[in-house]
Design an enzyme around this catalytic site. Structure first.
Site, PDB file in Angstrom:
ATOM      1  CG  ASP A   1     -60.090  -7.120 -20.728  1.00  0.00           C
ATOM      2  OD1 ASP A   1     -59.761  -6.519 -19.688  1.00  0.00           O
ATOM      3  OD2 ASP A   1     -60.600  -8.252 -20.729  1.00  0.00           O
TER       4      ASP A   1
ATOM      5  CD  GLU B   1     -63.956  -6.604 -20.648  1.00  0.00           C
ATOM      6  OE1 GLU B   1     -64.008  -7.734 -21.158  1.00  0.00           O
ATOM      7  OE2 GLU B   1     -63.242  -5.681 -21.093  1.00  0.00           O
TER       8      GLU B   1
END
Length: 662
Positions: A513, A437
């Site tokens: 995350d 990400e």
């Protein structure tokens, strides 16, 4: 007038205060036994009792363990240790022996400081024998202690016969414990204890406790087996090998002293390693006498120590042919070993303790193995050259095999995405692709990865929700296009005859995350793979990486240097804080930092916590018990555009189960 039927939503069962059920005592074990033990047979619940007897000997008390497999299927385990305390607990005001067998998380192995009842033990969580009791229709305990014989009986986890004490005269024993267990058949696939596995377990205990006599009596057969090894690990390993070893065994041990600045006094390992040219390899590892058949960080430390020592010897003597690159598996492929590690505070994967997760164990074992093997090789140069020749041949064979795989792929290869940072290896079983990400985290991952077998594909923003996207329109989205081209597999349906010959990575890892946005990206990527690449899910190629949410910086404490600990979530953070308090670290002296995202991690931190195969936590994605049909229905409710009402009802029903991350 006919009464109108209430809508389905109002007929749904009411959710209120009375809906919450609190499971007390041993009820959680009875409700979900598979969370606490293996349920294929009662072997593991019996092993918990054997482990306790072994821990007494490991602590320096007792010299024998006697196990009897009775005709009625019950098992008795007796030792000559100190005996379980029987007096009243100062806080609980109940006999300690009763508490040990009827309360989860109660035991004498939590205090790991010097002077504790057990400095090193396999039992850690205080769950073991209480689980045995919960899953037994009957359990009887006899304790010899303080010149008396004490007895207590249980049935289905509850006290059946209260504690009684009498004189031990005439019993022939002064100290020790005997536990007799009748496993309850309703909790196990079979009520029979597998004798061959029980024999292997007891034999390994004898090996790891030199000088200890361990017996197994089979009442049905009228036979008794005895094990007592004076030759230790070497004698045991050589008896397991089907062929003669190429070299003499490399056997040694090392343990931290009182002045060690890195590890606690007594931590270390004993090991014996042999290399063979052919035949099956034999490998067994233990932590504080507990078998770890799934390996873990102590085995990773042994592999790292062996590799670094052999590579140093080969480099020093110029034995590596030009163009050949050594990898750890080249040294490890033909190695057989028995490894017994002692770790002060072992962290296992799951209650059945099949794999060690303690990160410090890798450094502990590696730091002791490498110098001793280097010394051994340099003082036995002819054996060292034999080993070097074996390792180089393994590396050359591996290289030839990977070239064959590359040829089969053919020349018609699609142009790979420009932002893909690919790996060097073409070995499908080793290669890993991390879907990361954000560009910032992608940069850290590129610098922190092992470029030999780890590839990085950074993703910008949220991936498209592809649940209702037609297959021929998938490639209209740049991120989805890049993912498909990078992995080398075309989108397909659940019933398609999918061809995975073009697959470029054995593991495809979602790395996002550890927050709500990261979870959303995980769901979107999992939606993509489940909907349009189901073959990858079914064959176990999809994984979710679990980066930590917290970092705890602990200052230097006496001779122990400063440490950095990582926690996945709030529960782990709470456990770490409690552990630091138990270690005597001054409250408030440590600093807790919360990662806002992967981009905040340095490459070294990202490698250590999330990408290193030996220390990371990686979850394989599968369909589990639901199966494809129910999973598809659930995904439709969660990801379908026209399912907002169903999602709202589901959230209202299950919203209390989640703590909001705001």
């Amino acid at each position: 007038m006919q009464e109108r039927q209430k809508p389905a939503s109002s007929r749904r069962a009411e959710y209120g205060e009375a809906s919450i059920r609190v499971l007390k005592g041993l009820e959680p074990v009875k409700q979900r036994p598979g969370m606490y033990t293996r349920t294929d047979s009662p072997l593991h619940v019996v092993q918990e009792v054997i482990d306790n007897a072994s821990d007494e000997i490991l602590a320096g008390f007792g010299s024998r363990v006697d196990v009897i497999l009775h005709k009625d299927g019950s098992v008795s385990v007796e030792d000559d240790g100190r005996g379980i305390p029987v007096g009243l607990h100062p806080e609980e005001k109940a006999p300690v022996v009763e508490i040990v067998f009827t309360r989860l998380h109660a035991g004498g192995k939590f205090d790991k400081r010097a002077g504790g009842a057990y400095s090193f033990s396999g039992g850690l969580h205080g769950v073991g024998v209480s689980v045995t009791n919960a899953l037994a229709s009957r359990l009887d305990v006899t304790v010899w202690r303080d010149g008396k014989m004490h007895t207590i009986g249980f049935a289905d986890g509850d006290v059946r016969q209260p504690l009684k004490s009498m004189s031990a005269k005439g019993s022939g024993k002064t100290t020790g414990t005997r536990v007799s267990v009748w496993p309850n058949p309703k909790y196990f696939d079979t009520a029979q204890v597998p004798v061959d596995e029980l024999e292997r377990l007891l034999r390994s205990k004898a090996v790891l406790l030199p000088g200890t006599e361990i017996t197994l009596t089979l009442e049905k057969a009228g036979a008794t087996r005895r094990w007592k090894y004076e030759g230790g690990l070497r004698e045991y390993l050589l008896s397991l090998l089907p062929v003669e070893p190429l070299l003499p065994p490399f056997e040694s041990s090392a343990f931290a002293g009182a002045d060690d600045e890195t590890f606690a006094e007594g931590e270390g390992a004993s090991w014996v390693v042999v290399w063979t040219d052919d035949g099956a390899v034999a490998r067994e590892s233990y932590v504080n006498l507990i078998p770890t058949p799934a390996g873990g960080t102590h085995e990773a430390g042994l592999r790292e120590g062996l590799f670094n020592a052999v590579r140093a010897f080969i480099d020093a003597h110029g034995l590596l042919p030009k163009g050949v690159k050594l990898l750890p598996e080249d040294v490890f492929a033909r190695a057989s070993f028995v490894l017994s590690a002692k770790v002060l505070d072992p962290q296992f994967q799951g209650q059945i303790k099949e794999r060690l997760n303690s990160r410090d164990a890798l450094r502990l074992v590696s730091s002791y193995v490498r110098p001793q093997l280097e010394f051994w090789l340099n003082h036995n140069p002819s054996e060292g050259r034999q080993l070097a020749d074996l390792v180089v041949r393994q590396a050359q064979a591996r290289a030839r095999a990977s070239q064959k795989v590359e040829k089969r792929k053919g020349s018609a290869v699609a142009v790979l995405p420009g932002k893909l940072t690919d790996c060097e290896s073409t070995d499908l079983d080793r290669n890993e692709l991390f879907l990361v990400e954000g560009d910032s985290a992608g940069g850290s991952a590129k610098m922190g990865r092992e470029k030999e077998f780890q590839a990085i594909l950074p993703l910008r923003g949220k991936v498209l929700n592809t649940w209702e996207v037609e297959r021929d329109r998938l490639f209209g989205n740049a991120e989805v296009h890049d993912i498909a081209v990078a992995i080398g597999v075309d989108p397909h349906g659940p019933n398609d005859d999918v061809n995975l010959d073009g697959l470029r990575y054995g593991k495809i890892c979602i790395l996002a995350d550890a927050d709500v946005d990261g979870s959303h990206i995980q769901v979107l990527l999992l939606t993509l793979f489940f909907r349009h690449f189901p073959g990858l899910v079914e064959r176990g190629h999809i994984f979710v990486a679990r980066p930590p949410l917290f970092r705890v910086d602990v200052p230097a404490q006496g001779k122990r240097p400063a440490r950095r600990l990582y926690c996945l979530d709030d529960d782990e953070l709470e456990a770490v804080v409690e552990k630091l308090a138990d270690e005597g670290v001054r409250a408030g002296s440590w600093n807790i930092a919360r990662f806002k995202g992967l981009g905040e991690m340095s490459p070294e931190q990202l490698w250590e916590t999330t990408m290193n195969p030996d220390t990371r936590r990686l979850l394989r994605v599968g369909l589990g018990d639901m199966g494809a049909g129910p999973t598809a229905a659930m995904m439709t409710m969660l990801m379908g555009r026209a399912e907002s009402q169903a999602r709202r009802a589901w959230l209202e029903e299950h919203g209390h189960e989640v703590e909001a991350d705001v």
